[in-house]
Design an enzyme around this catalytic site. Sequence first.
Site, PDB file in Angstrom:
ATOM      1  N   LYS A  49      30.455  13.966  40.333  1.00  0.00           N
ATOM      2  CA  LYS A  49      29.069  14.365  40.060  1.00  0.00           C
ATOM      3  C   LYS A  49      28.964  15.816  39.603  1.00  0.00           C
ATOM      4  O   LYS A  49      27.970  16.199  38.970  1.00  0.00           O
ATOM      5  CB  LYS A  49      28.199  14.158  41.301  1.00  0.00           C
ATOM      6  CG  LYS A  49      28.318  12.782  41.941  1.00  0.00           C
ATOM      7  CD  LYS A  49      28.057  11.641  40.996  1.00  0.00           C
ATOM      8  CE  LYS A  49      28.133  10.299  41.728  1.00  0.00           C
ATOM      9  NZ  LYS A  49      27.981   9.163  40.812  1.00  0.00           N
ATOM     10  N   TYR A 263      27.131  -2.469  49.360  1.00  0.00           N
ATOM     11  CA  TYR A 263      27.399  -1.064  49.043  1.00  0.00           C
ATOM     12  C   TYR A 263      27.702  -0.287  50.316  1.00  0.00           C
ATOM     13  O   TYR A 263      26.956  -0.355  51.293  1.00  0.00           O
ATOM     14  CB  TYR A 263      26.188  -0.449  48.339  1.00  0.00           C
ATOM     15  CG  TYR A 263      26.335   1.024  48.070  1.00  0.00           C
ATOM     16  CD1 TYR A 263      26.945   1.468  46.910  1.00  0.00           C
ATOM     17  CD2 TYR A 263      25.874   1.967  48.983  1.00  0.00           C
ATOM     18  CE1 TYR A 263      27.094   2.816  46.657  1.00  0.00           C
ATOM     19  CE2 TYR A 263      26.018   3.325  48.737  1.00  0.00           C
ATOM     20  CZ  TYR A 263      26.631   3.749  47.579  1.00  0.00           C
ATOM     21  OH  TYR A 263      26.783   5.092  47.342  1.00  0.00           O
ATOM     22  N   TYR A 289      33.443   4.523  46.928  1.00  0.00           N
ATOM     23  CA  TYR A 289      33.656   4.402  45.483  1.00  0.00           C
ATOM     24  C   TYR A 289      35.136   4.279  45.125  1.00  0.00           C
ATOM     25  O   TYR A 289      35.614   3.204  44.768  1.00  0.00           O
ATOM     26  CB  TYR A 289      33.045   5.614  44.754  1.00  0.00           C
ATOM     27  CG  TYR A 289      31.548   5.566  44.671  1.00  0.00           C
ATOM     28  CD1 TYR A 289      30.909   4.961  43.595  1.00  0.00           C
ATOM     29  CD2 TYR A 289      30.764   6.125  45.672  1.00  0.00           C
ATOM     30  CE1 TYR A 289      29.527   4.906  43.511  1.00  0.00           C
ATOM     31  CE2 TYR A 289      29.384   6.069  45.600  1.00  0.00           C
ATOM     32  CZ  TYR A 289      28.770   5.464  44.523  1.00  0.00           C
ATOM     33  OH  TYR A 289      27.411   5.409  44.450  1.00  0.00           O
TER      34      TYR A 289
END
Length: 331
Positions: A49, A263, A289
């Site tokens: 990010k 998730y 992730y």
Amino acid sequence: MHLAKFPRTKLAHLPTPVEHLPRLSARLGGPAIYVKRDDCTGLASGGNKTRKLEFLMAQALQQGADTVITQGAVQSNHARQTAAAAAALGLGCELLFENRISEPSEQYLNSGNVLLDRMLGARTHHYPGGTDMNLAMEEHAVALRRAGRKPYIIPGGGSNPVGALGYVNCALELVQQANEHGLRIDHIVHATGSAGTQAGLVTGLAAMHADIPVLGIGVNAAREAQEEKVYQLALQTADYIGAAGSVQRGQIVANCDYVGPGYGVATQGMREALLMAARLEGLLFDPVYSGKGLAGLIDQISRGTFKTGENIIFIHTGGSAGLFGYLDEIL
């Protein structure tokens, strides 16, 4: 592509290295695996990010913002990096967390990324699972404006055409590194969720005609929904950089067989992948992730999807701070 025309605030340690993983490659007995170390971007333990935030935070500053708002899960890597970027630039930071995990542990709620968010001075707000988080950010921005603040909203994962510029730039960086070292790249693999990383990579590669396929290993949505989300963002990003028409639907490929129960919910494949990488290469991946992305890559190699003699670049999107929120699930 001339990305210098877009506002950018330097936050990341770039270029990130590309490293061969010889022991993991030998264990799997298939292609040569390399890792693009985007866990080494800096900014409060790094992650993918940070690349996006270089462009997003520049736009926030350009618009005169004094506060940034973003959203994610409680152990969001994106939230932690946003909080760090805000601290480094002297901006306020408001983090809106959607509680997506049923019966979360004490470690999940208070350690890992959450600890770092608090250390970085971010204000946190919790919402029930299923909340419309985009609407929640808009409402929070209205309240801040009434209080005299100037908020800038960053979408979850930093995934819009501005944020995706970070991975358009990564595509340029990676191809340049491969050219300099004579490394033929046959496949790029990474975890895909909010879509900005995959959309940026595909757009950047397509715009320079690199002809390198990208496989996203999904961590959240079903395949059809994930591919459509990535495709739409890639189209917007291509138009934003002046490369409209460069991205084709067939270039967007996601495999969402490794999400598991949901998730952020641990899977056995993720656990095995994390321990294999740690014990063979001394590398730490994250449970949400990169761990699921690596689990997908390992399984696909075992199924013969990738061949001996091919070179695979796995994009390490960072997030090892999140390991501390998953102590019971991993060990």
